[in-house]
Design an enzyme around this catalytic site. Structure first.
Site, PDB file in Angstrom:
ATOM      1  N   CYS A   1      20.517   9.236 -62.515  1.00 47.24           N
ATOM      2  CA  CYS A   1      19.397   9.133 -63.555  1.00 47.24           C
ATOM      3  C   CYS A   1      19.304  10.320 -64.231  1.00 47.24           C
ATOM      4  CB  CYS A   1      18.076   8.995 -62.575  1.00 47.24           C
ATOM      5  SG  CYS A   1      16.846  10.234 -63.887  1.00 47.24           S
TER       6      CYS A   1
ATOM      7  N   ASP B   1      26.799  11.695 -26.217  1.00 46.85           N
ATOM      8  CA  ASP B   1      26.729  11.321 -28.185  1.00 46.85           C
ATOM      9  C   ASP B   1      25.096  12.212 -27.362  1.00 46.85           C
ATOM     10  OD1 ASP B   1      26.552  10.605 -30.182  1.00 46.85           O
ATOM     11  OD2 ASP B   1      25.770   8.755 -29.713  1.00 46.85           O
TER      12      ASP B   1
ATOM     13  N   CYS C   1      12.742  14.333 -63.352  1.00 46.78           N
ATOM     14  CA  CYS C   1      12.877  13.597 -62.668  1.00 46.78           C
ATOM     15  C   CYS C   1      12.818  13.981 -60.952  1.00 46.78           C
ATOM     16  CB  CYS C   1      14.136  13.087 -62.377  1.00 46.78           C
ATOM     17  SG  CYS C   1      14.013  11.845 -60.666  1.00 46.78           S
TER      18      CYS C   1
ATOM     19  N   LYS D   1      32.690  10.457 -24.215  1.00 43.91           N
ATOM     20  CA  LYS D   1      32.101  11.070 -25.560  1.00 43.91           C
ATOM     21  C   LYS D   1      31.225  11.648 -25.563  1.00 43.91           C
ATOM     22  CE  LYS D   1      32.840  12.598 -29.778  1.00 43.91           C
ATOM     23  NZ  LYS D   1      31.626  12.808 -30.543  1.00 43.91           N
TER      24      LYS D   1
ATOM     25  N   TYR E   1      31.415  20.743 -21.316  1.00 49.27           N
ATOM     26  CA  TYR E   1      32.708  19.787 -21.387  1.00 49.27           C
ATOM     27  C   TYR E   1      33.682  21.070 -21.473  1.00 49.27           C
ATOM     28  CZ  TYR E   1      31.478  20.200 -26.732  1.00 49.27           C
ATOM     29  OH  TYR E   1      30.626  20.715 -27.102  1.00 49.27           O
TER      30      TYR E   1
ATOM     31  N   GLU F   1      26.891  18.993 -24.108  1.00 51.07           N
ATOM     32  CA  GLU F   1      26.612  17.830 -24.995  1.00 51.07           C
ATOM     33  C   GLU F   1      24.834  18.729 -24.546  1.00 51.07           C
ATOM     34  OE1 GLU F   1      27.826  17.589 -27.381  1.00 51.07           O
ATOM     35  OE2 GLU F   1      26.647  15.855 -28.704  1.00 51.07           O
TER      36      GLU F   1
ATOM     37  N   ARG G   1      25.598  24.071 -32.550  1.00 44.83           N
ATOM     38  CA  ARG G   1      26.556  24.193 -32.713  1.00 44.83           C
ATOM     39  C   ARG G   1      26.366  24.636 -34.761  1.00 44.83           C
ATOM     40  NH1 ARG G   1      31.126  19.283 -33.550  1.00 44.83           N
ATOM     41  NH2 ARG G   1      30.884  19.444 -35.986  1.00 44.83           N
TER      42      ARG G   1
ATOM     43  N   CYS H   1      11.262   7.986 -62.156  1.00 44.68           N
ATOM     44  CA  CYS H   1      10.787   8.728 -63.795  1.00 44.68           C
ATOM     45  C   CYS H   1      11.022   7.141 -64.673  1.00 44.68           C
ATOM     46  CB  CYS H   1      11.446   9.697 -63.765  1.00 44.68           C
ATOM     47  SG  CYS H   1      13.014   9.484 -64.105  1.00 44.68           S
TER      48      CYS H   1
ATOM     49  N   PHE I   1       7.562  22.547  -3.979  1.00 44.47           N
ATOM     50  CA  PHE I   1       8.204  23.514  -5.206  1.00 44.47           C
ATOM     51  C   PHE I   1       7.213  24.195  -5.949  1.00 44.47           C
ATOM     52  CE2 PHE I   1       9.895  23.443  -8.974  1.00 44.47           C
ATOM     53  CZ  PHE I   1      11.109  24.084  -8.960  1.00 44.47           C
ATOM     54  N   ASP I   2       6.151  22.991  -6.179  1.00 43.08           N
ATOM     55  CA  ASP I   2       5.147  24.166  -7.171  1.00 43.08           C
ATOM     56  C   ASP I   2       4.264  25.176  -6.251  1.00 43.08           C
ATOM     57  OD1 ASP I   2       5.265  22.604  -9.110  1.00 43.08           O
ATOM     58  OD2 ASP I   2       3.623  20.972  -8.803  1.00 43.08           O
TER      59      ASP I   2
ATOM     60  N   LYS J   1      41.774  15.557 -23.716  1.00 47.20           N
ATOM     61  CA  LYS J   1      43.014  16.744 -24.006  1.00 47.20           C
ATOM     62  C   LYS J   1      44.234  16.823 -23.057  1.00 47.20           C
ATOM     63  CE  LYS J   1      38.009  17.861 -24.016  1.00 47.20           C
ATOM     64  NZ  LYS J   1      36.480  18.674 -23.468  1.00 47.20           N
TER      65      LYS J   1
ATOM     66  N   ASP K   1       7.487  17.619  -4.061  1.00 47.67           N
ATOM     67  CA  ASP K   1       7.274  18.390  -5.396  1.00 47.67           C
ATOM     68  C   ASP K   1       5.970  19.309  -5.533  1.00 47.67           C
ATOM     69  OD1 ASP K   1       8.792  16.711  -6.814  1.00 47.67           O
ATOM     70  OD2 ASP K   1       7.289  15.625  -8.340  1.00 47.67           O
TER      71      ASP K   1
ATOM     72  N   SER L   1      35.510  20.371 -34.549  1.00 42.14           N
ATOM     73  CA  SER L   1      35.015  19.203 -34.179  1.00 42.14           C
ATOM     74  C   SER L   1      36.090  18.724 -33.735  1.00 42.14           C
ATOM     75  CB  SER L   1      35.049  18.259 -36.250  1.00 42.14           C
ATOM     76  OG  SER L   1      34.229  19.334 -36.665  1.00 42.14           O
ATOM     77  N   LEU L   2      35.932  17.425 -33.400  1.00 45.64           N
ATOM     78  CA  LEU L   2      36.814  16.688 -33.751  1.00 45.64           C
ATOM     79  C   LEU L   2      37.355  15.964 -34.117  1.00 45.64           C
ATOM     80  CD1 LEU L   2      35.804  15.439 -29.646  1.00 45.64           C
ATOM     81  CD2 LEU L   2      37.386  17.136 -29.950  1.00 45.64           C
TER      82      LEU L   2
ATOM     83  N   GLU M   1      37.596  12.779 -20.804  1.00 45.99           N
ATOM     84  CA  GLU M   1      36.223  12.876 -20.669  1.00 45.99           C
ATOM     85  C   GLU M   1      35.433  11.978 -21.442  1.00 45.99           C
ATOM     86  OE1 GLU M   1      35.029  17.272 -20.806  1.00 45.99           O
ATOM     87  OE2 GLU M   1      37.031  17.245 -21.160  1.00 45.99           O
TER      88      GLU M   1
ATOM     89  N   CYS N   1      15.479   3.950 -63.392  1.00 47.27           N
ATOM     90  CA  CYS N   1      15.122   5.166 -61.871  1.00 47.27           C
ATOM     91  C   CYS N   1      13.652   4.879 -61.665  1.00 47.27           C
ATOM     92  CB  CYS N   1      14.866   6.591 -63.114  1.00 47.27           C
ATOM     93  SG  CYS N   1      14.386   7.672 -61.101  1.00 47.27           S
TER      94      CYS N   1
ATOM     95  N   LYS O   1      37.085   6.995 -30.258  1.00 46.22           N
ATOM     96  CA  LYS O   1      36.104   5.807 -30.875  1.00 46.22           C
ATOM     97  C   LYS O   1      35.664   4.468 -30.690  1.00 46.22           C
ATOM     98  CE  LYS O   1      33.388   8.757 -33.330  1.00 46.22           C
ATOM     99  NZ  LYS O   1      32.898   9.587 -33.747  1.00 46.22           N
TER     100      LYS O   1
HETATM  101  P1  AMP Z   1      32.906  15.149 -34.051  1.00 44.86           P
HETATM  102  O1  AMP Z   1      31.177  15.455 -33.985  1.00 44.86           O
HETATM  103  O2  AMP Z   1      32.230  14.413 -34.119  1.00 44.86           O
HETATM  104  O3  AMP Z   1      33.810  15.684 -34.510  1.00 44.86           O
HETATM  105  O4  AMP Z   1      33.208  15.526 -32.543  1.00 44.86           O
HETATM  106  C1  AMP Z   1      32.612  16.780 -31.843  1.00 44.86           C
HETATM  107  C2  AMP Z   1      31.709  16.996 -31.069  1.00 44.86           C
HETATM  108  O5  AMP Z   1      31.652  15.413 -29.501  1.00 44.86           O
HETATM  109  C3  AMP Z   1      32.134  17.993 -30.832  1.00 44.86           C
HETATM  110  O6  AMP Z   1      31.001  19.280 -30.849  1.00 44.86           O
HETATM  111  C4  AMP Z   1      31.279  17.876 -29.386  1.00 44.86           C
HETATM  112  O7  AMP Z   1      29.530  18.551 -29.193  1.00 44.86           O
HETATM  113  C5  AMP Z   1      31.076  16.285 -28.809  1.00 44.86           C
HETATM  114  N1  AMP Z   1      31.557  16.182 -27.898  1.00 44.86           N
HETATM  115  C6  AMP Z   1      30.582  14.896 -26.861  1.00 44.86           C
HETATM  116  N2  AMP Z   1      31.581  14.788 -25.468  1.00 44.86           N
HETATM  117  C7  AMP Z   1      32.756  15.736 -25.635  1.00 44.86           C
HETATM  118  C8  AMP Z   1      33.586  16.035 -24.765  1.00 44.86           C
HETATM  119  N3  AMP Z   1      33.891  15.629 -23.107  1.00 44.86           N
HETATM  120  N4  AMP Z   1      34.364  16.833 -24.899  1.00 44.86           N
HETATM  121  C9  AMP Z   1      34.467  17.331 -26.061  1.00 44.86           C
HETATM  122  N5  AMP Z   1      33.271  17.333 -27.060  1.00 44.86           N
HETATM  123  C10 AMP Z   1      32.791  16.333 -27.133  1.00 44.86           C
HETATM  124 ZN    ZN Z   2      14.601   9.741 -62.635  1.00 41.74          ZN
END
Ligand code: AMP
Ligand code: ZN
Length: 665
Positions: free
Chosen positions: A421, A115, A427, A113, A222, A170, A134, A406, A34-35, A285, A31, A80-81, A111, A403, A309
């Site tokens: 309500c 998160d 409100c 997914k 990805y 991601e 996105r 209110c 590098f610095d 894919k 480190d 989306s997927l 691959e 409510c 999933k």
């Molecule tokens: P969803 O938001 O549930 O429709 O899922 C789509 C999102 O999954 C995409 O916008 C990506 O950001 C995410 N994602 C994560 N891993 C992958 C992967 N290996 N390939 C494609 N999408 C991915």
């Molecule tokens: Zn209210």
């Protein structure tokens, strides 16, 4: 060695070290060293500003402040997927695509997914240009300054690759880094962050990039998107990307058939708990890019990919209390307040109960032991009660009658899922919620004004509705808590600027029940002005394509309300766009009225998106797959062979880009 050469050598070295450390996880320098090198480079760059380079390793330490993230339209939409939850779902998907492609010879990639938060990195001539979130898939926020601080993202390509491309990936927060951040926060007496995904996505929108630089964010890639047809498969393009410095996880495999896909899924359903980051599934894919192109997209997602999933995790805990939230439309949502419990890497304290029926169906009561499940959504769900643990003498839950904000008596109309309500204009959360919706990004997109400020302005009696925003003056705002002159001015400027927002967004901003973004677009296109819309009767409304009873009723109700009529008159007097602009009107023709187009291949005079836009502006419709309803296929270079056969079989007319331009000019 000249100064220029020394600078370049240092940059090159530091890049290599960054790569070794952050991508390969294999430090090749201390480190300290590098610095020292970084300091030397910083000094040389400072003394020789003519050699400035936005992609130099010195630009990664952060410090740049972004006040407002610029909205940028994606060159290629971020889809989306489609989700699948079982082996059967995957087999169904296989059947569907085999049918479209007319072959069973399909290779897949598997691959994990990842998160986190999706990101689109743009490179030109092998150099990083920008990073955009996105957003809604069509446009997102430019978060380049923050993204540059993530050291595993290369800013300059090293080796043989395409030169102009987008890299999709991601942004994630590895679990150990997340835990460390939380330990520190707790030590400083602050609330821990709820989960890695939200924290990663929140980090991208921090204003101070030096703050972002401190967070142990990472980026897993990805997808490569490019017009350069250098690679014939998805896996090959990702492997090439890995070779030039991108972090493409090695967990990716190529599967020869769906059985191998299923084996991968089963393997990772077990092993995922050992990963250093969170994953909630597998993305499958079609590997061959030509086949991907032929499969194309539905209105939401690619046909060539599917997300499998993993089953959500569950945990048992105690229900302490049920509270009620009031939304901007007055809809009431019951919320379960739980004894905090650890679930899938995060601490859960609350769960949505949806509505009264849900409570009755579950027969859920205070002090019950309940099972909580977390799927992809942020708010966990309660799926069942453990009746064996129910305390003696427990009483069925009485749903709220008034409510909580209110105290107005709640109503529930037949057919409605929720209680409401009815005190729409009195409100507090409804008043605030409507204004918050009005200013939100997809609506009036007012910079310099946030949700909390709206609440403050309302409490101070400065605004009761969205029209009041346009009467605000700087002098009224400055005395408010935490308001400096500059931010007050920003806010007023932002409000002023919103007068240019196009009609379709204004219409969405009004917050008419059931009039979402898409419906607002349709209505704007059809009626062209708020006056035409508000004078339309029920029959006229339902005659419009895709406008049903519920929407029509809601618009009529809105339009007949005297308060709303006055609000709209005020908005008009302030100069908001309450009709389609002259320019839009001029560009719109009905030359292609009623005609359905499919666009396929690569074009020269306009991009695919421009072509689609031109079709729509001239009254035509764009569809993504060829059917009997298709009138024309606009074919560019490399149109998929199966599309061609299909068009010919169905007798659909195939036209060239030039033919198309001829049709609209
Ligand atoms: P969803 O938001 O549930 O429709 O899922 C789509 C999102 O999954 C995409 O916008 C990506 O950001 C995410 N994602 C994560 N891993 C992958 C992967 N290996 N390939 C494609 N999408 C991915
Ligand atoms: Zn209210």
């Amino acid at each position: 060695m000249s100064i220029k050469e020394r600078i370049e050598t240092l940059r090159e070295e530091l890049r290599k070290h960054n790569y070794n450390y952050y991508v390969l996880d294999n430090a090749t320098i201390s480190d300290f060293e590098f610095d020292m090198k970084l300091k030397e480079l910083e000094k040389l760059e400072e003394e020789n500003p003519q050699f400035f380079d936005a992609n130099s390793p010195t630009q990664r330490v952060g410090g740049g402040i972004t006040k407002n993230f610029e909205t940028v339209t994606h060159k290629n939409r971020m889809y989306s997927l489609d989700n699948s939850y079982s082996k059967e779902d995957l087999l169904d998907w296989e059947k569907r695509i085999q049918k479209i492609l007319g072959t069973t010879e399909i290779e897949y990639t598997c691959e994990l997914k990842y998160d986190g938060a999706s990101i689109n990195l743009t490179y030109e001539n092998g150099q990083f240009v920008k990073a955009v979130t996105r957003g809604d898939g069509f446009q997102g926020d430019d978060v380049s300054t923050n993204i540059k601080t993530i050291k595993s993202i290369p800013l300059v390509m090293d080796g043989d690759f395409v030169s102009n491309f987008e890299m999709r990936g991601e942004i994630i927060l590895p679990l150990d880094g997340f835990e460390k951040m939380n330990e520190q926060r707790v030590a400083e007496g602050e609330e821990p962050y709820r989960n890695p995904r939200n924290t990663a996505s929140g980090s991208l929108k921090l204003q101070d990039s030096a703050e972002v630089a401190k967070r142990p964010l990472d980026c897993l890639l990805y997808q490569v998107v490019t017009d350069e047809r250098k690679y014939s498969s998805h896996a090959a393009s990702l492997e090439a990307a890995r070779n030039v410095g991108f972090k493409v996880p090695k967990t990716m495999i190529v599967a020869k058939n769906i059985e191998e896909v299923l084996a991968f899924v089963n393997e990772w359903d077990e092993k995922r708990h050992d990963l250093p980051y969170e994953t909630d599934g597998v993305v499958v894919k079609v590997n061959n890019l030509q086949q991907q192109e032929e499969l194309g997209y539905t209105s939401k997602s690619p046909r060539w990919a599917v997300a499998y999933k993993f089953k959500a995790e569950q945990v048992a805990t105690i229900l302490n209390e049920i509270t009620y939230q009031v939304g901007r439309t007055g809809a009431i949502t019951p919320v379960a307040n739980l004894e905090p419990v650890q679930l899938a890497g995060t601490i859960v304290k609350r769960a949505s109960l949806h509505n009264a029926d849900q409570i009755e169906k579950l027969d859920i009561r205070i002090n019950d032991t309940v099972y909580v499940e977390k799927g992809g959504e942020i708010i966990p769900k309660i799926i069942a009660v453990d009746f064996s643990k129910r305390p003696q003498g427990s009483q069925p839950t009485q749903y709220a009658t008034h409510c909580p904000e209110c105290q107005t008596e709640l109503i529930r109309t037949e057919g409605d899922a929720k209680h409401y309500c009815p005190n729409t204009y009195g409100c507090a959360p409804q008043i605030t919620g409507r204004i918050q919706h009005f200013i939100s990004r997809k609506a009036m997109d007012i910079d310099g004004l946030g949700g909390e400020t709206v609440d403050l302005l309302r409490k101070e009696g400065l605004i009761q509705n969205y029209a009041d925003l346009y009467d605000l003056r700087v002098e009224q705002i400055i005395p408010l808590e935490r308001m400096a002159e500059k931010s007050a001015q920003n806010m007023i400027d932002g409000i002023e600027k919103s007068k240019q927002i196009p009609f379709e967004k204004v219409l969405f901003a009004l917050g008419i029940r059931f009039v979402g973004e898409t419906v607002a677009k349709k209505l704007a296109k059809h009626f062209k002005s708020i006056d035409n819309l508000m004078t339309a009767d029920f029959e006229t409304l339902i005659a419009v394509d895709e406008i049903g009873d519920k929407i029509a009723e809601s618009i009529v109700e809105f339009s007949n309300d005297l308060g709303n009529i006055q609000l709209i008159d005020r908005l008009k007097s302030y100069g908001l766009q309450l009709q389609v602009s002259e320019e839009d009107l001029a560009n719109q023709t009905d030359k292609l009225q009623g005609k359905v187009f499919v666009v396929s291949g690569v074009f020269h005079q306009m991009s695919r998106n421009e072509l689609k836009k031109a079709i729509e502006n001239n009254g035509g419709k764009v569809s993504s797959s060829i059917s009997k309803k298709t009138d024309y296929v606009v074919a560019g270079d490399n149109m998929g062979p199966s599309k061609k056969t299909k068009a010919e079989d169905l007798g659909v007319v195939i036209i060239s880009e030039e033919d198309f331009i001829g049709m609209i000019s």
